[in-house]
Enzyme design. Structure first.
Site, PDB file in Angstrom:
ATOM      1  CG  ASP A  67      -1.291   7.195 -11.200  1.00  0.00           C
ATOM      2  OD1 ASP A  67      -0.683   6.997 -12.275  1.00  0.00           O
ATOM      3  OD2 ASP A  67      -1.835   6.292 -10.572  1.00  0.00           O
ATOM      4  CG  ASP A 136      -3.160  -1.100  -1.762  1.00  0.00           C
ATOM      5  OD1 ASP A 136      -3.514  -0.978  -2.959  1.00  0.00           O
ATOM      6  OD2 ASP A 136      -2.541  -0.199  -1.161  1.00  0.00           O
ATOM      7  CG  HIS A 138      -3.537   1.253  -5.530  1.00  0.00           C
ATOM      8  ND1 HIS A 138      -2.370   0.962  -4.849  1.00  0.00           N
ATOM      9  CD2 HIS A 138      -3.220   1.089  -6.843  1.00  0.00           C
ATOM     10  CE1 HIS A 138      -1.421   0.643  -5.698  1.00  0.00           C
ATOM     11  NE2 HIS A 138      -1.907   0.711  -6.925  1.00  0.00           N
ATOM     12  CD  GLU A 143      -1.963   3.202  -1.939  1.00  0.00           C
ATOM     13  OE1 GLU A 143      -2.699   2.234  -2.179  1.00  0.00           O
ATOM     14  OE2 GLU A 143      -0.727   3.157  -2.075  1.00  0.00           O
TER      15      GLU A 143
END
Ligand code: F6R
Length: 260
Positions: A67, A136, A138, A143
């Site tokens: 990413d 979270d 990811h 996400e």
């Protein structure tokens, strides 16, 4: 899925660095998938050490970043392209242009995402994909709510992720809101997924990904769909795993020839 509980980041780095070295020794032109952030640093240090000791050459290998932030100028120290250049490429012997990231400066970002997918395919796909996990849940920057079939695309970071990553920037406002990330579906096409996590802050996400239901709300849970997924966690990150005892037992009796 194999879960390996190690004492700390150094042990994780040595174990996963060993898996990369073993891959490259049988397939010198292997394609690696590179994560950024704090977690993979121990692996990159281990690869640098192996290279320095003459045990590892990445001269024929290639690599793709997971990413990249959108909106940072080229060469910004917190861009993931710069991170990998400083933390890994500077210490090993990748050929020039062997490491690629998505082109987040293209006028047509959607076309650049498609081109990135095409480049990964043209390289023969990723042999070993390193992954971290967000608090979270990811993976990459997929996400919660990301389709498990998603491909490389633009995503908006959650506030939680921006706050988690603010430690790399002077202020929270400087953390970009947008990224280009390989999709969950893209990641699942790699031949071996290796997810690392360390620290108690990751314990909930690790437990949800490894032992919870497969759900787009926890993108890391997609690893449960993969035929060759390895999760390497330290004790604090493993602290909420219900089957931790079983994972330790399995690992301690694993035949050494099997590798990761
Ligand atoms: C980074 C990436 C992210 C990180 C995750 C954990 O390329 O894909 O999924 O792996 O945010 O970050 P750290 O390791 O900094 O806790």
């Amino acid at each position: 899925m194999e879960v390996v509980i190690v004492a700390g980041p150094d042990q994780a780095g040595e174990l996963v660095g060993g898996a990369v070295a073993a891959l490259v020794s049988t397939k010198p032109d292997a394609v690696l998938g590179l994560a950024t952030g704090s977690t993979p640093l121990a692996v990159y240090r281990d690869l640098a050490r192996r290279h320095g000791a003459g045990e590892l050459s990445l001269a024929r290998a290639r690599a793709f970043l997971l990413d990249e932030y959108v909106g940072l100028p080229t060469g910004h120290p917190q861009s993931y392209r710069s991170f990998i250049a400083h933390e890994l490429e500077a210490h090993v012997d990748f050929a020039s242009a062997a490491v690629q990231g998505p082109d987040v400066h293209a006028d047509d970002l959607l076309a650049a995402c498609d081109a990135y997918e095409a480049a990964i395919r043209a390289a023969g796909g990723v042999d070993l994909q390193l992954l971290g996990i967000g608090t979270d849940g990811h993976i990459g920057f997929n996400e919660p709510g990301s389709s498990l079939a998603s491909r490389t695309r633009i995503k908006t970071l959650t506030d939680q992720t921006r706050r988690d990553n603010a430690r790399f920037f002077a202020t929270l406002d400087e953390v970009p809101r947008h990224v280009v990330t390989q999709g969950v579906g893209t990641i699942l096409e790699a031949r071996h997924l290796v997810l690392l996590a360390s620290g108690a802050a990751k314990a909930g996400a690790v437990a949800a990904a490894v032992e919870g239901p497969v759900t787009a709300m926890v993108p890391g849970s997609a690893l449960q769909l993969h035929p060759h997924a390895t999760v390497v966690v330290d004790e604090p990150a493993a602290s909420r795993l219900r089957l931790a005892g079983y994972y330790r037992e399995t690992w301690s009796h694993k035949p050494p020839w099997q590798g990761l």
